[in-house]
Design an enzyme around this catalytic site. Structure first.
Site, PDB file in Angstrom:
ATOM      1  N   ASP A  16     -83.290 -42.764 -34.854  1.00  0.00           N
ATOM      2  CA  ASP A  16     -81.834 -42.886 -34.995  1.00  0.00           C
ATOM      3  C   ASP A  16     -81.387 -44.351 -34.866  1.00  0.00           C
ATOM      4  O   ASP A  16     -80.508 -44.802 -35.594  1.00  0.00           O
ATOM      5  CB  ASP A  16     -81.176 -42.041 -33.885  1.00  0.00           C
ATOM      6  N   TRP A  21     -73.294 -46.722 -31.156  1.00  0.00           N
ATOM      7  CA  TRP A  21     -74.598 -46.415 -31.748  1.00  0.00           C
ATOM      8  C   TRP A  21     -75.798 -46.910 -30.964  1.00  0.00           C
ATOM      9  O   TRP A  21     -76.933 -46.644 -31.316  1.00  0.00           O
ATOM     10  CB  TRP A  21     -74.697 -46.935 -33.175  1.00  0.00           C
ATOM     11  N   ASN A  22     -75.582 -47.661 -29.877  1.00  0.00           N
ATOM     12  CA  ASN A  22     -76.749 -48.276 -29.238  1.00  0.00           C
ATOM     13  C   ASN A  22     -77.520 -47.338 -28.311  1.00  0.00           C
ATOM     14  O   ASN A  22     -78.720 -47.495 -28.155  1.00  0.00           O
ATOM     15  CB  ASN A  22     -76.361 -49.575 -28.530  1.00  0.00           C
ATOM     16  N   SER A  53     -71.514 -41.879 -32.930  1.00  0.00           N
ATOM     17  CA  SER A  53     -71.294 -42.925 -33.929  1.00  0.00           C
ATOM     18  C   SER A  53     -71.871 -42.456 -35.262  1.00  0.00           C
ATOM     19  O   SER A  53     -72.920 -41.809 -35.300  1.00  0.00           O
ATOM     20  CB  SER A  53     -72.006 -44.199 -33.484  1.00  0.00           C
ATOM     21  N   PRO A 113     -61.658 -53.844 -30.062  1.00  0.00           N
ATOM     22  CA  PRO A 113     -60.613 -53.488 -31.030  1.00  0.00           C
ATOM     23  C   PRO A 113     -60.444 -51.966 -31.190  1.00  0.00           C
ATOM     24  O   PRO A 113     -59.324 -51.455 -31.226  1.00  0.00           O
ATOM     25  CB  PRO A 113     -61.105 -54.122 -32.341  1.00  0.00           C
ATOM     26  N   THR A 114     -61.568 -51.233 -31.243  1.00  0.00           N
ATOM     27  CA  THR A 114     -61.463 -49.761 -31.338  1.00  0.00           C
ATOM     28  C   THR A 114     -60.838 -49.220 -30.057  1.00  0.00           C
ATOM     29  O   THR A 114     -59.991 -48.321 -30.094  1.00  0.00           O
ATOM     30  CB  THR A 114     -62.866 -49.134 -31.549  1.00  0.00           C
ATOM     31  N   GLU A 152     -65.101 -47.588 -22.281  1.00  0.00           N
ATOM     32  CA  GLU A 152     -66.294 -48.407 -22.011  1.00  0.00           C
ATOM     33  C   GLU A 152     -66.469 -49.331 -23.201  1.00  0.00           C
ATOM     34  O   GLU A 152     -66.965 -48.912 -24.245  1.00  0.00           O
ATOM     35  CB  GLU A 152     -67.528 -47.490 -21.859  1.00  0.00           C
ATOM     36  N   CYS A 203     -74.027 -53.506 -24.268  1.00  0.00           N
ATOM     37  CA  CYS A 203     -72.667 -53.978 -23.982  1.00  0.00           C
ATOM     38  C   CYS A 203     -72.598 -54.928 -22.795  1.00  0.00           C
ATOM     39  O   CYS A 203     -71.802 -55.851 -22.777  1.00  0.00           O
ATOM     40  CB  CYS A 203     -71.778 -52.778 -23.713  1.00  0.00           C
ATOM     41  N   GLU A 262     -68.346 -61.518 -28.719  1.00  0.00           N
ATOM     42  CA  GLU A 262     -69.486 -60.622 -28.532  1.00  0.00           C
ATOM     43  C   GLU A 262     -70.284 -60.561 -29.838  1.00  0.00           C
ATOM     44  O   GLU A 262     -69.732 -60.259 -30.891  1.00  0.00           O
ATOM     45  CB  GLU A 262     -68.998 -59.215 -28.161  1.00  0.00           C
ATOM     46  N   LYS A 322     -60.575 -56.087 -17.086  1.00  0.00           N
ATOM     47  CA  LYS A 322     -59.897 -56.816 -18.170  1.00  0.00           C
ATOM     48  C   LYS A 322     -60.097 -56.059 -19.494  1.00  0.00           C
ATOM     49  O   LYS A 322     -60.077 -54.814 -19.511  1.00  0.00           O
ATOM     50  CB  LYS A 322     -60.388 -58.267 -18.202  1.00  0.00           C
ATOM     51  N   GLU A 367     -67.873 -44.877 -15.447  1.00  0.00           N
ATOM     52  CA  GLU A 367     -68.821 -43.805 -15.700  1.00  0.00           C
ATOM     53  C   GLU A 367     -69.829 -43.804 -14.556  1.00  0.00           C
ATOM     54  O   GLU A 367     -69.965 -44.770 -13.816  1.00  0.00           O
ATOM     55  CB  GLU A 367     -69.516 -44.012 -17.047  1.00  0.00           C
TER      56      GLU A 367
HETATM   57  N1  LIG Z   1     -69.118 -50.583 -22.017  1.00  0.00           N
HETATM   58  C1  LIG Z   1     -70.033 -49.746 -22.456  1.00  0.00           C
HETATM   59  O1  LIG Z   1     -70.458 -48.852 -21.747  1.00  0.00           O
HETATM   60  C2  LIG Z   1     -70.581 -49.878 -23.852  1.00  0.00           C
HETATM   61  C3  LIG Z   1     -71.801 -49.281 -24.156  1.00  0.00           C
HETATM   62  C4  LIG Z   1     -72.299 -49.418 -25.444  1.00  0.00           C
HETATM   63  C5  LIG Z   1     -71.593 -50.109 -26.416  1.00  0.00           C
HETATM   64  N2  LIG Z   1     -70.416 -50.681 -26.093  1.00  0.00           N
HETATM   65  C6  LIG Z   1     -69.682 -51.458 -27.102  1.00  0.00           C
HETATM   66  O2  LIG Z   1     -69.682 -50.782 -28.352  1.00  0.00           O
HETATM   67  C7  LIG Z   1     -69.634 -51.726 -29.416  1.00  0.00           C
HETATM   68  C8  LIG Z   1     -70.703 -51.394 -30.444  1.00  0.00           C
HETATM   69  O3  LIG Z   1     -70.584 -50.076 -30.874  1.00  0.00           O
HETATM   70  P1  LIG Z   1     -69.869 -49.658 -32.243  1.00  0.00           P
HETATM   71  O4  LIG Z   1     -70.028 -50.730 -33.260  1.00  0.00           O
HETATM   72  O5  LIG Z   1     -70.300 -48.273 -32.556  1.00  0.00           O
HETATM   73  O6  LIG Z   1     -68.343 -49.652 -31.801  1.00  0.00           O
HETATM   74  P2  LIG Z   1     -67.062 -49.224 -32.636  1.00  0.00           P
HETATM   75  O7  LIG Z   1     -65.903 -49.620 -31.807  1.00  0.00           O
HETATM   76  O8  LIG Z   1     -67.127 -49.705 -34.024  1.00  0.00           O
HETATM   77  O9  LIG Z   1     -67.168 -47.620 -32.726  1.00  0.00           O
HETATM   78  C9  LIG Z   1     -67.285 -46.828 -31.573  1.00  0.00           C
HETATM   79  C10 LIG Z   1     -66.940 -45.390 -31.926  1.00  0.00           C
HETATM   80  O10 LIG Z   1     -65.535 -45.282 -32.162  1.00  0.00           O
HETATM   81  C11 LIG Z   1     -65.294 -44.572 -33.375  1.00  0.00           C
HETATM   82  N3  LIG Z   1     -64.004 -45.022 -33.901  1.00  0.00           N
HETATM   83  C12 LIG Z   1     -63.745 -46.094 -34.690  1.00  0.00           C
HETATM   84  N4  LIG Z   1     -62.414 -46.171 -34.935  1.00  0.00           N
HETATM   85  C13 LIG Z   1     -61.833 -45.138 -34.278  1.00  0.00           C
HETATM   86  C14 LIG Z   1     -60.489 -44.696 -34.127  1.00  0.00           C
HETATM   87  N5  LIG Z   1     -59.463 -45.333 -34.706  1.00  0.00           N
HETATM   88  N6  LIG Z   1     -60.246 -43.589 -33.381  1.00  0.00           N
HETATM   89  C15 LIG Z   1     -61.275 -42.950 -32.762  1.00  0.00           C
HETATM   90  N7  LIG Z   1     -62.557 -43.313 -32.881  1.00  0.00           N
HETATM   91  C16 LIG Z   1     -62.841 -44.400 -33.616  1.00  0.00           C
HETATM   92  C17 LIG Z   1     -66.510 -44.903 -34.226  1.00  0.00           C
HETATM   93  O11 LIG Z   1     -66.659 -43.962 -35.269  1.00  0.00           O
HETATM   94  C18 LIG Z   1     -67.620 -44.852 -33.194  1.00  0.00           C
HETATM   95  O12 LIG Z   1     -68.027 -43.512 -32.953  1.00  0.00           O
HETATM   96  C19 LIG Z   1     -69.852 -53.074 -28.780  1.00  0.00           C
HETATM   97  O13 LIG Z   1     -68.634 -53.747 -28.664  1.00  0.00           O
HETATM   98  C20 LIG Z   1     -70.390 -52.730 -27.404  1.00  0.00           C
HETATM   99  O14 LIG Z   1     -70.177 -53.704 -26.430  1.00  0.00           O
HETATM  100  C21 LIG Z   1     -69.889 -50.562 -24.837  1.00  0.00           C
END
Ligand SMILES: NC(=O)c1ccc[n+]([C@@H]2O[C@H](COP(=O)([O-])OP(=O)(O)OC[C@H]3O[C@@H](n4cnc5c(N)ncnc54)[C@H](O)[C@@H]3O)[C@@H](O)[C@H]2O)c1
Length: 485
Positions: free
Chosen positions: A95, A153-154, A179, A232-233, A251, A285, A382, A452, A459
């Site tokens: 995956d 996705w990570n 994701s 941003p999401t 998160e 992250c 990032e 911030k 979690e």
């Molecule tokens: N703090 C943590 O625990 C943690 C852990 C892992 C990854 N991350 C962060 O995740 C990011 C990488 O993952 P990514 O590229 O999948 O992130 P992403 O923000 O692009 O997407 C995350 C999820 O949100 C969904 N999404 C996108 N737009 C949406 C909306 N408007 N409404 C609802 N859902 C929406 C996506 O389909 C996906 O499932 C990095 O910034 C990383 O730091 C944080």
């Protein structure tokens, strides 16, 4: 291609696989080769509605079970996951592209830890008794209702379980949207929960892109949204949830500082910097991607780092000797290459790496830049890839100020032999998950989350219970009611 990665169907609802081919096709691409290994379909409105209806219908009976009964099911699921660790790790590797060497110890095992931990807590979720003279009050810890989990996705297996375990322990039900880049692993978790005895509808999986996520977030049947994703999401999802007064856990991303003082054990500091920048090819992250190294030891640190990086085994993630895999997707590869180009253009000194490997997959060499300054793009944004920025410092107060000069606040680390300094500095760093002489440990017993822009809520640990339950207060009068008229 020997592993059967094509799932039975795209979604898992009410204890069963569900397909609706009217939804957009989502190809699942194996990052090590670029090959399509499976295809799922995004959830249509009908599928989303079905999942939410199932979760809503299942929730009252699930919450009415004793905590111990719910806990037993979660614990059983943890046991099944441990028994199938190898197969689940292989699936995680297909995956995400992360090396099997990592997935065997960090993904399904972390998922099992969470199910086991919250399974154990489920029987002891109590309120309190508050004496008020003749009268008294008590509190009851109640479930929120239907929770939506949205994953990055990570860590697809881990994220699904870090969200589902506390949610289900508290008596909530969940609709989880993985994701779109890594849709396979959560389906297996749903299957295993059913096998462990979770009633239909308690944990459901719906595939889809951001639109599907947005549809879930605003549905009136949903009480809480827990997102793992980018800032941003997070801002979009948080504001959509707020307009419906829903609970949230966010998160999000980071650009965390890792500070190496002049008295640090160099090999341990280099080891921490490697774990905090190159594990999962840098797609973590909490990574400490701004490595502040005291000028007195900088060259020694860089030399040792470059030597140790020669030991990275880059290649086929299915080979257990491989310790460094590809980026999750071509898009992520392009993003990271873009940052490497910016690092070079803005004058950072490339110590090692910096290139794509022409293997057919999405591989980038572990990359280290030195002489990075605070204004450079690679020190501010990032990257989410294997790119370490090494910055110089000489003074403790100065490095604290620079470390905090970011909107992010997920993690921070300090390497020093002076433990008074370690605690003093950590005390002043604006971050949720901190490390002293270590980096990126995330045991389920300890709360995890950011401050911030890096997030809201926590979690893991008992802290997560607060975010998946609410208190009902009951005032009890023992005497007569004295009304004014
Ligand atoms: N703090 C943590 O625990 C943690 C852990 C892992 C990854 N991350 C962060 O995740 C990011 C990488 O993952 P990514 O590229 O999948 O992130 P992403 O923000 O692009 O997407 C995350 C999820 O949100 C969904 N999404 C996108 N737009 C949406 C909306 N408007 N409404 C609802 N859902 C929406 C996506 O389909 C996906 O499932 C990095 O910034 C990383 O730091 C944080």
């Amino acid at each position: 291609m020997t592993y059967p990665t094509q799932p039975t169907a795209s979604h898992y609802i009410n204890g069963q696989y569900v397909e609706d081919t009217a939804g957009a096709e989502i190809p699942v691409i194996y990052p090590a080769t670029g090959e399509v290994i499976a295809t799922v379909h995004a959830g249509t409105e009908t599928v989303v509605d079905k999942a939410l209806a199932a979760a809503k219908a299942a929730q009252p009976a699930w919450a009415a079970m004793t905590g111990r009964e719910r806990g037993r099911i979660l614990t059983r699921a943890a046991q099944i996951i441990r028994e199938r660790n190898y197969d689940l790790s292989v699936l995680e590797t297909w995956d995400t592209g992360k090396p099997l060497q990592e997935t065997l110890v960090a993904d399904a095992t972390s998922a099992a830890d969470a199910l086991e931990y919250f399974g154990g807590l489920a029987g002891s979720l109590t309120g309190e008794h508050i004496p008020l003279g003749e009268n008294w009050a008590y509190t009851v810890r109640e479930a929120l209702g239907v929770c939506v989990g949205i994953g990055a996705w990570n860590y697809p297996t881990q994220i699904a379980c870090w969200k589902a375990s506390p949610a289900l322990a508290c008596g909530n039900t969940m609709v989880f949207k993985p994701s779109e880049t890594t849709p396979l692993c959560a389906l297996k978790i749903a299957e295993i929960l059913t096998e462990a005895g979770a009633p239909p509808g308690v944990f459901n999986v719906v595939q889809g892109m951001g639109e599907t996520g947005a549809q879930l977030v605003t549905d009136p049947r949903v009480a809480k949204v827990s997102l793992t994703g980018s800032v941003p999401t997070g801002k979009r999802v948080y504001s959509a949830a707020a307009s419906h007064m829903k609970h949230v856990t966010m998160e999000l991303g980071g650009k965390s500082p890792l500070i190496v003082f002049e008295d640090a054990d160099i090999d341990n500091a280099v080891g921490g910097a490697i774990l905090g920048n190159f594990y999962s090819s840098g797609q973590v992250c909490s990574n400490g991607t701004r490595v502040f190294v005291h000028s007195a030891i900088k060259e020694q640190f860089l030399t040792r780092l470059a030597e140790r990086l020669k030991g990275a085994v880059i290649g086929d993630p299915m080979d257990e000797a491989t310790s460094f895999g590809p980026m999750v997707s071509e898009r992520q590869l392009e993003i990271v290459l873009g940052y490497i180009a910016k690092g070079k253009a803005e004058g950072a000194r490339l110590i090692t790496g910096g290139n794509r490997l022409e293997t057919g997959g999405f591989f980038i060499e572990p990359t280290v830049f030195a002489d990075v300054t605070d204004e450079m793009t690679i020190a501010r944004e990032e990257i989410f890839g294997p790119v370490m920025a090494v910055l110089d410092f000489t003074d403790e107060d100065e490095v604290i100020e620079r470390a905090n000069a970011t909107d992010f606040g997920l993690s921070a680390g300090v390497f020093t032999r002076d433990l008074s300094r370690a605690h003093r500095v950590i005390g002043k760093l604006q971050a949720g998950a901190c490390f002293i002489n270590s980096y990126n440990d995330a045991p389920v017993e300890a709360p995890f989350g950011g401050v911030k822009a890096s997030g809201v809520g926590r979690e893991n640990a008992k802290a997560a219970i607060e975010h998946y339950s609410q208190l009902k207060t009951v005032f009890v009068r023992m005497g007569d009611v004295e009304a004014p008229y």
